[in-house]
Scaffold this motif. Structure first.
Motif, PDB file in Angstrom:
ATOM      1  N   TYR A 462      -6.926   5.978  43.306  1.00 22.99           N
ATOM      2  CA  TYR A 462      -6.160   6.827  44.215  1.00 22.99           C
ATOM      3  C   TYR A 462      -7.125   7.680  45.053  1.00 22.99           C
ATOM      4  O   TYR A 462      -8.149   8.147  44.555  1.00 22.99           O
ATOM      5  CB  TYR A 462      -5.241   7.758  43.425  1.00 22.99           C
ATOM      6  CG  TYR A 462      -3.970   7.140  42.883  1.00 22.99           C
ATOM      7  CD1 TYR A 462      -3.939   5.829  42.408  1.00 22.99           C
ATOM      8  CD2 TYR A 462      -2.795   7.877  42.829  1.00 22.99           C
ATOM      9  CE1 TYR A 462      -2.777   5.272  41.888  1.00 22.99           C
ATOM     10  CE2 TYR A 462      -1.619   7.338  42.304  1.00 22.99           C
ATOM     11  CZ  TYR A 462      -1.627   6.034  41.842  1.00 22.99           C
ATOM     12  OH  TYR A 462      -0.477   5.496  41.325  1.00 22.99           O
ATOM     13  N   GLU A 463      -6.749   7.917  46.302  1.00 22.67           N
ATOM     14  CA  GLU A 463      -7.584   8.703  47.222  1.00 22.67           C
ATOM     15  C   GLU A 463      -7.317  10.190  47.014  1.00 22.67           C
ATOM     16  O   GLU A 463      -6.200  10.592  46.685  1.00 22.67           O
ATOM     17  CB  GLU A 463      -7.273   8.248  48.653  1.00 22.67           C
ATOM     18  CG  GLU A 463      -8.202   8.766  49.706  1.00 22.67           C
ATOM     19  CD  GLU A 463      -7.727  10.098  50.245  1.00 22.67           C
ATOM     20  OE1 GLU A 463      -8.556  10.843  50.792  1.00 22.67           O
ATOM     21  OE2 GLU A 463      -6.518  10.403  50.108  1.00 22.67           O
ATOM     22  N   ARG A 464      -8.320  11.046  47.183  1.00 25.34           N
ATOM     23  CA  ARG A 464      -8.252  12.423  46.709  1.00 25.34           C
ATOM     24  C   ARG A 464      -7.405  13.354  47.566  1.00 25.34           C
ATOM     25  O   ARG A 464      -6.929  14.386  47.085  1.00 25.34           O
ATOM     26  CB  ARG A 464      -9.655  13.019  46.580  1.00 25.34           C
ATOM     27  CG  ARG A 464     -10.311  13.438  47.877  1.00 25.34           C
ATOM     28  CD  ARG A 464     -11.554  14.263  47.600  1.00 25.34           C
ATOM     29  NE  ARG A 464     -12.267  14.619  48.797  1.00 25.34           N
ATOM     30  CZ  ARG A 464     -12.065  15.743  49.462  1.00 25.34           C
ATOM     31  NH1 ARG A 464     -11.162  16.620  49.054  1.00 25.34           N
ATOM     32  NH2 ARG A 464     -12.767  15.998  50.552  1.00 25.34           N
ATOM     33  N   SER A 466      -4.644  12.451  49.936  1.00 20.66           N
ATOM     34  CA  SER A 466      -3.244  12.105  50.200  1.00 20.66           C
ATOM     35  C   SER A 466      -2.535  11.574  48.951  1.00 20.66           C
ATOM     36  O   SER A 466      -1.786  12.298  48.285  1.00 20.66           O
ATOM     37  CB  SER A 466      -3.182  11.073  51.342  1.00 20.66           C
ATOM     38  OG  SER A 466      -4.109  10.017  51.084  1.00 20.66           O
ATOM     39  N   GLY A 468      -3.522  10.763  45.945  1.00 20.03           N
ATOM     40  CA  GLY A 468      -3.864  11.305  44.626  1.00 20.03           C
ATOM     41  C   GLY A 468      -3.044  12.517  44.236  1.00 20.03           C
ATOM     42  O   GLY A 468      -2.291  12.483  43.246  1.00 20.03           O
ATOM     43  N   PRO A 469      -3.160  13.625  44.994  1.00 17.46           N
ATOM     44  CA  PRO A 469      -2.380  14.829  44.641  1.00 17.46           C
ATOM     45  C   PRO A 469      -0.873  14.577  44.641  1.00 17.46           C
ATOM     46  O   PRO A 469      -0.126  15.162  43.863  1.00 17.46           O
ATOM     47  CB  PRO A 469      -2.779  15.823  45.725  1.00 17.46           C
ATOM     48  CG  PRO A 469      -4.088  15.331  46.236  1.00 17.46           C
ATOM     49  CD  PRO A 469      -4.047  13.850  46.135  1.00 17.46           C
ATOM     50  N   TRP A 472      -0.439  10.723  41.688  1.00  9.85           N
ATOM     51  CA  TRP A 472      -1.164  10.314  40.476  1.00  9.85           C
ATOM     52  C   TRP A 472      -0.399  10.647  39.200  1.00  9.85           C
ATOM     53  O   TRP A 472      -0.149   9.785  38.368  1.00  9.85           O
ATOM     54  CB  TRP A 472      -2.532  10.967  40.456  1.00  9.85           C
ATOM     55  CG  TRP A 472      -3.383  10.637  39.261  1.00  9.85           C
ATOM     56  CD1 TRP A 472      -3.637  11.434  38.184  1.00  9.85           C
ATOM     57  CD2 TRP A 472      -4.096   9.423  39.019  1.00  9.85           C
ATOM     58  NE1 TRP A 472      -4.463  10.808  37.282  1.00  9.85           N
ATOM     59  CE2 TRP A 472      -4.763   9.556  37.771  1.00  9.85           C
ATOM     60  CE3 TRP A 472      -4.238   8.228  39.720  1.00  9.85           C
ATOM     61  CZ2 TRP A 472      -5.552   8.549  37.227  1.00  9.85           C
ATOM     62  CZ3 TRP A 472      -5.036   7.223  39.178  1.00  9.85           C
ATOM     63  CH2 TRP A 472      -5.675   7.393  37.947  1.00  9.85           C
ATOM     64  N   SER A 491      -9.326   6.269  36.495  1.00 12.64           N
ATOM     65  CA  SER A 491      -9.897   6.477  37.821  1.00 12.64           C
ATOM     66  C   SER A 491     -11.415   6.457  37.744  1.00 12.64           C
ATOM     67  O   SER A 491     -12.002   6.718  36.693  1.00 12.64           O
ATOM     68  CB  SER A 491      -9.442   7.839  38.368  1.00 12.64           C
ATOM     69  OG  SER A 491     -10.121   8.160  39.574  1.00 12.64           O
ATOM     70  N   ARG A 494     -15.184  11.145  41.095  1.00 11.10           N
ATOM     71  CA  ARG A 494     -15.167  11.515  42.517  1.00 11.10           C
ATOM     72  C   ARG A 494     -16.596  11.596  43.045  1.00 11.10           C
ATOM     73  O   ARG A 494     -17.481  12.161  42.403  1.00 11.10           O
ATOM     74  CB  ARG A 494     -14.455  12.847  42.704  1.00 11.10           C
ATOM     75  CG  ARG A 494     -14.247  13.225  44.163  1.00 11.10           C
ATOM     76  CD  ARG A 494     -13.490  14.534  44.311  1.00 11.10           C
ATOM     77  NE  ARG A 494     -12.150  14.488  43.733  1.00 11.10           N
ATOM     78  CZ  ARG A 494     -11.282  15.502  43.794  1.00 11.10           C
ATOM     79  NH1 ARG A 494     -11.640  16.655  44.393  1.00 11.10           N
ATOM     80  NH2 ARG A 494     -10.083  15.382  43.254  1.00 11.10           N
ATOM     81  N   TYR A 503      -9.806  10.236  43.637  1.00  9.61           N
ATOM     82  CA  TYR A 503      -9.142  11.438  43.122  1.00  9.61           C
ATOM     83  C   TYR A 503      -9.699  11.881  41.772  1.00  9.61           C
ATOM     84  O   TYR A 503      -9.893  13.065  41.509  1.00  9.61           O
ATOM     85  CB  TYR A 503      -7.641  11.154  43.003  1.00  9.61           C
ATOM     86  CG  TYR A 503      -6.814  12.340  42.550  1.00  9.61           C
ATOM     87  CD1 TYR A 503      -6.784  13.528  43.280  1.00  9.61           C
ATOM     88  CD2 TYR A 503      -6.032  12.250  41.398  1.00  9.61           C
ATOM     89  CE1 TYR A 503      -6.006  14.600  42.873  1.00  9.61           C
ATOM     90  CE2 TYR A 503      -5.248  13.315  40.990  1.00  9.61           C
ATOM     91  CZ  TYR A 503      -5.248  14.493  41.729  1.00  9.61           C
ATOM     92  OH  TYR A 503      -4.480  15.557  41.323  1.00  9.61           O
ATOM     93  N   HIS A 505      -9.423  12.403  37.561  1.00  4.49           N
ATOM     94  CA  HIS A 505      -8.356  12.831  36.644  1.00  4.49           C
ATOM     95  C   HIS A 505      -7.742  11.666  35.844  1.00  4.49           C
ATOM     96  O   HIS A 505      -6.512  11.571  35.696  1.00  4.49           O
ATOM     97  CB  HIS A 505      -7.263  13.588  37.395  1.00  4.49           C
ATOM     98  CG  HIS A 505      -7.745  14.814  38.097  1.00  4.49           C
ATOM     99  ND1 HIS A 505      -8.291  15.890  37.427  1.00  4.49           N
ATOM    100  CD2 HIS A 505      -7.793  15.131  39.424  1.00  4.49           C
ATOM    101  CE1 HIS A 505      -8.636  16.830  38.306  1.00  4.49           C
ATOM    102  NE2 HIS A 505      -8.350  16.394  39.526  1.00  4.49           N
ATOM    103  N   ILE A 521     -12.919  15.661  37.507  1.00  4.99           N
ATOM    104  CA  ILE A 521     -13.217  14.786  38.650  1.00  4.99           C
ATOM    105  C   ILE A 521     -14.584  14.120  38.522  1.00  4.99           C
ATOM    106  O   ILE A 521     -14.846  13.125  39.184  1.00  4.99           O
ATOM    107  CB  ILE A 521     -13.145  15.570  39.982  1.00  4.99           C
ATOM    108  CG1 ILE A 521     -14.194  16.692  40.029  1.00  4.99           C
ATOM    109  CG2 ILE A 521     -11.741  16.124  40.183  1.00  4.99           C
ATOM    110  CD1 ILE A 521     -14.268  17.390  41.378  1.00  4.99           C
TER     111      ILE A 521
END
Length: 557
Positions: A462-464, A466, A468-469, A472, A491, A494, A503, A505, A521
């Motif tokens: 997952y990208e950090r 968009s 991800g937050p 996820w 994951s 980072r 992302y 976590h 991270i």
């Protein structure tokens, strides 16, 4: 095969080894031909160390050990199974694998193909007062798992000799759905044979409500180690239905698998089990939140260091990695072309095989860029403690995501999609693997629950900023809760220097949807011991599957 026709015709060859392996193979063909002519069996089973006398001296093992498939015994078993159109449980041989020996049973189908291999898990270190010593430790290496196969839709297992003494181990075969267990064995005639041969195999059959076929070599008083004999078939009630003497013999029996079902229905042992009382069914997992290095070669060196540390610190059953763990997460075709590899032969897969075998651990290998002809797949591989590839999952759902903040995640027209879910077993626990975007699709993940999975591994990237937050936690918690199984979401670490920033976590979510362990991270080894009793308890207390209304649901495509 209908339930009324569910029969398995077995021939147990209480085999008399000849003076050398070559002569034993000639004699084996004669005995197999005789068994087929007289009884038309579906399956023929041989005893432990059938081709030679039972001898664990290292010098003897050196002289008779062979590699699987290429050795004289294995070639013969393959030829005979194909020639006579019969399954063969090839007793056991001294298997050579590198500098190690294993006491190994092989199983061959009627096409002459190797379909299963069982390495004896429990090695003897037995010393009787009468002077009989049975010592395999420090001579053989142990296997690390049970072994199952199917014959005409009937699930069977194979264990070797001393394995049968351990009820916790044999129970794994029942949990895996076996109805027949083959036990090639070489009990000694003075001590362990009279004391244990009948009671051990009758107890295993009765306690697990399946057939046990215990296969001994013929007795030969000229050998230093004299076998007990008395090969036998025990029914699911623990009664001996067929029994050989001590000389060479073909013991035939037709198993009626309806009896297994009837016994389990009349005496519902499994429904009466108290999992809340028994020792925990546990799965020890390490999620490697891995920091990829500047190239694949350096990532592999770093992977070895990290796997070794995980094993030393936590003794896990399974180690799992993230999506595209060995490189930066880039989906441009030139980059994919530069890092793509074939399964088994590529650098990353060779490393997985080596590490899983060296450290005796299952590895869920995150994902790699798999090259297959002119296509590329985002593929996860699973390796067992013998270094063997046991599952491969090609990402089914490919991303074509475009966020307003400029982040694009595009896999379509770059990767080809997979077309199925993927499952595997660890110590009798059914697990699944899906990749990243697959986890968004509840209809797809529901397939894993229907297949009996209790744990789902999801390597992801997952990208950090968009996805991800935003997604996820909720995606993985939802999949765990609605399917009432554990979800391990893995994951990469980072790295702000990368164009696509992960992302992080990594986490383990329990069957209630609660997060039980979560990484930060940075690079980290996240350890968690899953209690599979929780899966059973949650499903019993909140019976979602029993409450489903399939008559109401409609396909909405």
């Amino acid at each position: 095969m209908t339930s009324s026709e569910k029969k398995l015709r077995v021939c147990l060859l209480q085999f008399a080894a000849q003076e050398n392996v070559a002569k034993s193979m000639i004699h084996l063909e004669e005995l197999v031909e005789k068994a087929v002519s007289q009884h038309q069996p579906h399956i023929i089973a041989l005893p432990e160390c059938f081709a030679t006398e039972y001898n664990c001296e290292v010098s003897f093992l050196e002289s008779v050990a062979e590699t699987i498939k290429d050795g004289q015994i294995c070639r013969t078993l393959s030829t005979l199974s194909k020639k006579f159109g019969v399954y063969i449980v090839g007793g056991s041989i001294a298997e050579r694998d590198g500098d190690k020996f294993y006491n190994t049973a092989t199983v061959w189908n009627r096409n002459g193909e190797l379909i299963a291999r069982h390495r004896k898990v429990h090695l003897c270190d037995i010393h009787y007062e009468n002077g009989v010593d049975i010592v395999e430790v420090n001579r053989f290496s142990p296997g690390n798992d049970m072994t199952t196969f199917e014959v005409n839709g009937i699930k069977c297992g194979v264990a070797i000799c001393y394995d049968g003494f351990f009820e916790e181990f044999i129970k794994m075969y029942t949990k895996a759905g076996c109805e027949v267990l083959f036990v090639p064995a070489a009990y000694e005639r003075i001590s362990v044979g009279p004391r244990s041969w009948e009671i051990v195999h009758r107890a295993r059959a009765s306690g697990n409500q399946f057939y046990v076929a215990a296969i001994s070599p013929a007795r030969d008083e000229k050998h230093k180690y004299v076998n007990y004999g008395y090969s036998m078939v025990v029914d699911p009630d623990g009664n001996i239905q067929a029994k050989a003497g001590i000389a060479e013999e073909i013991l035939f029996y037709e198993m009626d698998l309806n009896i297994v079902h009837n016994f389990r229905k009349e005496l519902p042992l499994f429904a009466s089990r108290r999992l809340d009382v028994y020792n925990k069914m546990e799965l020890r997992v390490c999620l490697l939140q891995f920091a990829s290095q500047e190239n694949v070669a350096k990532s592999m060196i770093h992977l070895k260091e990290m796997v070794e540390r995980a094993v030393n610190q936590h003794q896990p059953h399974v180690i799992a990695l993230s999506e595209n763990f060995a490189t930066e997460c880039i989906t441009d075709v030139p980059f994919l072309e530069s890092v793509a590899e074939t399964i088994e032969d590529g650098q990353i897969c060779r490393t997985f095989s080596t590490l899983s075998k060296k450290f005796g651990v299952y590895i869920v290998g995150g994902s790699i860029v798999e090259r297959d002809g002119d296509k590329m797949y985002n593929t996860s591989t699973v390796w067992n403690p013998n270094g063997e590839l046991i599952a491969r999952h090609r990402k089914v759902h490919l991303c074509d995501i475009h966020y307003e903040n400029g982040v694009d995640i595009v896999e379509v027209n770059r990767f080809s999609p997979g077309n199925d879910m993927t499952t595997f077993e660890v110590n009798g626990i059914k697990c699944g693997v899906a990749i990243c975007y697959d986890g968004f699709f509840e209809e797809f993940i529901k397939m894993y629950a229907k297949a009996g999975c209790e744990v789902l591994f999801i390597p992801a990237a997952y990208e950090r900023i968009s996805i991800g937050p935003r997604s996820w936690e909720i995606v993985h918690r939802a999949r765990a809760s609605e399917n009432q199984f554990y979800v391990a979401a893995i994951s990469s670490a980072r790295d702000e220097k990368h164009n696509y920033v992960i992302y992080g976590h990594s986490m383990v979510v329990d069957p209630n949807g609660d997060i039980q362990a979560k990484a930060g991270i940075a690079e980290e080894i996240l350890f968690y011991e899953m209690d599979l009793n929780v899966v059973h308890t949650v499903r019993k207390e909140l019976p979602l599957f029993a409450s489903r209304r399939l008559d109401v649901y409609k396909k909405q495509d």
